[in-house]
Design an enzyme around this catalytic site. Sequence first.
Site, PDB file in Angstrom:
ATOM      1  N   SER A 138      49.930  12.001 -39.451  1.00 16.83           N
ATOM      2  CA  SER A 138      50.548  10.676 -39.488  1.00 16.83           C
ATOM      3  C   SER A 138      50.863  10.097 -41.028  1.00 16.83           C
ATOM      4  CB  SER A 138      49.726   9.584 -39.040  1.00 16.83           C
ATOM      5  OG  SER A 138      50.328   8.348 -39.294  1.00 16.83           O
ATOM      6  N   TYR A 151      41.763   5.095 -36.908  1.00 10.83           N
ATOM      7  CA  TYR A 151      43.082   5.809 -36.748  1.00 10.83           C
ATOM      8  C   TYR A 151      43.575   6.509 -37.930  1.00 10.83           C
ATOM      9  CZ  TYR A 151      47.841   7.094 -35.841  1.00 10.83           C
ATOM     10  OH  TYR A 151      49.226   7.833 -35.347  1.00 10.83           O
TER      11      TYR A 151
END
Length: 247
Positions: A138, A151
């Site tokens: 990400s 995350y």
Amino acid sequence: MKLTANTIFIPGATSGIGLGLALRFHRAGNTVIIGGRRQALLEQIARENPGIHTVVIDTADASSITSTAADVQKRFPQTNVVITVAGIMLPENLNTADFLATAESTVHTNLLGPIRLIAAFTEFLAGQDEATIMTVSSGLAFVPLPFTPTYSATKAAIHSFTQSLRVQLAATSIQVIELVPPAVQTALMGQEESANAMPLNDFLTEVMAILEAQPEADEILVENVNFLRFAEARGSHDEVLSLLSGH
């Protein structure tokens, strides 16, 4: 990575980026096997997209990964691409210990899941003439979103692990690619309609174009993720972190 004539296994591909990639690769002339936890949803996707194969897998469960990997390798012995796309993204408040259960679940799914999948497939893929492991990190691997700390941390770990994996597999037939999405309009964090997220189809189109133009690329970076990916190098890390913090 070639774009056609592969046999591609994508666990966690019942929605969002995973399903989008599966359908794009299927249309490009690849055999595609998608995995997910819900049998009924898998069957629905297969009905709506003839030619797509499905398997049940829970990427947060070590035994499920082991058994499903063996099944895929037996049923689809030409499998030469694995894309570790499954993941969860949940907010956490670090002011109390209540966040711990969410953090542990996130680590199991986002970090241990891909590592276990890679462990289950690396030796098998090394026996193919041309093979690819694609991890999915990400933009938040490079500048964290403070609202989702674990995350962001797991995605930073995936980036680091991918770099080491690429070095260690350099002498094999396996190409290691890291897909680095920005915010994309998917169900992750309820971003389907978010004006701050990239439309899914636009993201998929740009990803496929990059793969076609740069088949040897180590990282797949759409334009929208560059402000995160290169924030440290550009000296803008603190500014971007402040932006992500809502300041």
